[in-house]
Design a protein around this motif. Sequence first.
Motif, PDB file in Angstrom:
ATOM      1  N   TYR A 201      30.213  35.726  37.477  1.00  0.00           N
ATOM      2  CA  TYR A 201      30.521  35.034  36.229  1.00  0.00           C
ATOM      3  C   TYR A 201      30.104  35.798  34.977  1.00  0.00           C
ATOM      4  O   TYR A 201      30.541  35.481  33.874  1.00  0.00           O
ATOM      5  N   THR A 202      29.277  36.830  35.122  1.00  0.00           N
ATOM      6  CA  THR A 202      28.925  37.649  33.967  1.00  0.00           C
ATOM      7  C   THR A 202      29.880  38.818  33.768  1.00  0.00           C
ATOM      8  O   THR A 202      29.748  39.570  32.789  1.00  0.00           O
ATOM      9  N   GLY A 203      30.827  38.996  34.674  1.00  0.00           N
ATOM     10  CA  GLY A 203      31.722  40.143  34.623  1.00  0.00           C
ATOM     11  C   GLY A 203      33.014  39.872  33.874  1.00  0.00           C
ATOM     12  O   GLY A 203      33.171  38.874  33.162  1.00  0.00           O
ATOM     13  N   PHE A 204      33.985  40.763  34.060  1.00  0.00           N
ATOM     14  CA  PHE A 204      35.303  40.651  33.442  1.00  0.00           C
ATOM     15  C   PHE A 204      36.294  41.250  34.423  1.00  0.00           C
ATOM     16  O   PHE A 204      35.904  41.924  35.387  1.00  0.00           O
ATOM     17  N   CYS A 205      37.584  41.019  34.213  1.00  0.00           N
ATOM     18  CA  CYS A 205      38.581  41.343  35.240  1.00  0.00           C
ATOM     19  C   CYS A 205      39.783  42.078  34.680  1.00  0.00           C
ATOM     20  O   CYS A 205      40.197  41.851  33.535  1.00  0.00           O
ATOM     21  N   THR A 206      40.385  42.909  35.519  1.00  0.00           N
ATOM     22  CA  THR A 206      41.672  43.537  35.250  1.00  0.00           C
ATOM     23  C   THR A 206      42.713  42.897  36.164  1.00  0.00           C
ATOM     24  O   THR A 206      42.527  42.860  37.383  1.00  0.00           O
ATOM     25  N   LYS A 207      43.791  42.382  35.586  1.00  0.00           N
ATOM     26  CA  LYS A 207      44.837  41.771  36.405  1.00  0.00           C
ATOM     27  C   LYS A 207      45.536  42.832  37.250  1.00  0.00           C
ATOM     28  O   LYS A 207      45.751  43.957  36.807  1.00  0.00           O
TER      29      LYS A 207
END
Length: 349
Positions: free
Chosen positions: A141-147
């Motif tokens: 939940y502290t991360g970020f994502c690439t679709k």
Amino acid sequence: MAIMRNEGEARDEGETTETSQLVTPTTTNVAEGDAAFSAPPHTPSGGSGAGRKAQTPSRLAGAMALAGMAVAAGLVGYRHQEGVGADRSAAALDARTSKAGTSSSLTDTSEWLYLLNNATDLSDSDVYCDKSYDLEYAQCYTGFCTKNGDGKTASCGCLSMRPSDDNEPKLELGWPSAVLIESGKYRNAVEDYVNGDASVGEGLMCTALADGSVWEEYGFDSTPDRVSMYSSDNPYFSTSGEVEECDSDFDFAQCMGAPCWDTSYDSIWNVTCICPYKTESSGSVFESRSGICDDAKPSTDCAAVGFGSTELTYTLTELEELIDAVEDADTTISTSECPCERVDDDYRR
């Protein structure tokens, strides 16, 4: 299969450039000029995570091939367990095997929605895995994502987490972890909870997550190294009180129960998980930067890891397509467009 990074550059599975060395990883901050630091060491269970889905036959044919494997718990990715957790797990498995009326089908999807809806409706559907299970997992939940470009999944940067009694990992059964619904052991654990046998279901679920057998029915090229679960703390930085409420359309990645590989995403986020995502009009995210909701707009290449009361739900057809997409997904990492960041420099070195 290839890992796609940044400007679409492909890397063959055998190459090691940009992957984290997870025994004693040294990672560098996203911003140029920041000092390098070492993340807490842990031991990976293997697999590059570059290619996800093996060339498998249909679910029915695959089930026939896997039927013999499903008999032995821990056949895939087995990790030795000791102490109370092992004893409790054995008792849970014995009780599970002896129960009448449980589902053993690897191919019947007709019960999927029933199980997910009933688990979600429970007053307590949480599975806690204490330190005795020796479960290494990912916190996302502290991360970020690439679709990933399939319209259904994203590659999310997550933190590697070690077993701890002070910060037990939690898996919430039902729609929050619907990505696990193809697992027979997950479905059996849900049945246990719905039938009032939560202690049996918890032992079964924690054992399957720890030894990797939760992935037996999936068609990945390599067994996931860990699973994404919730925990309230991490050894890297403080996360207290930093929640942003998005109130307009953004791409919401739901990582609970997602398969993860020990492939570095960005900086200390040294694990990459394949998480389902959907466009939602509201939801809670970790405030890792200013403007995080705008950074995850549908028009961008990014998705934000969501949590809280928002749950992604699907029709049966959509759910089957989602599971296929998770199995087929290749890791896509764009640290130039979708980096993992943090608001301050409160790192725990």
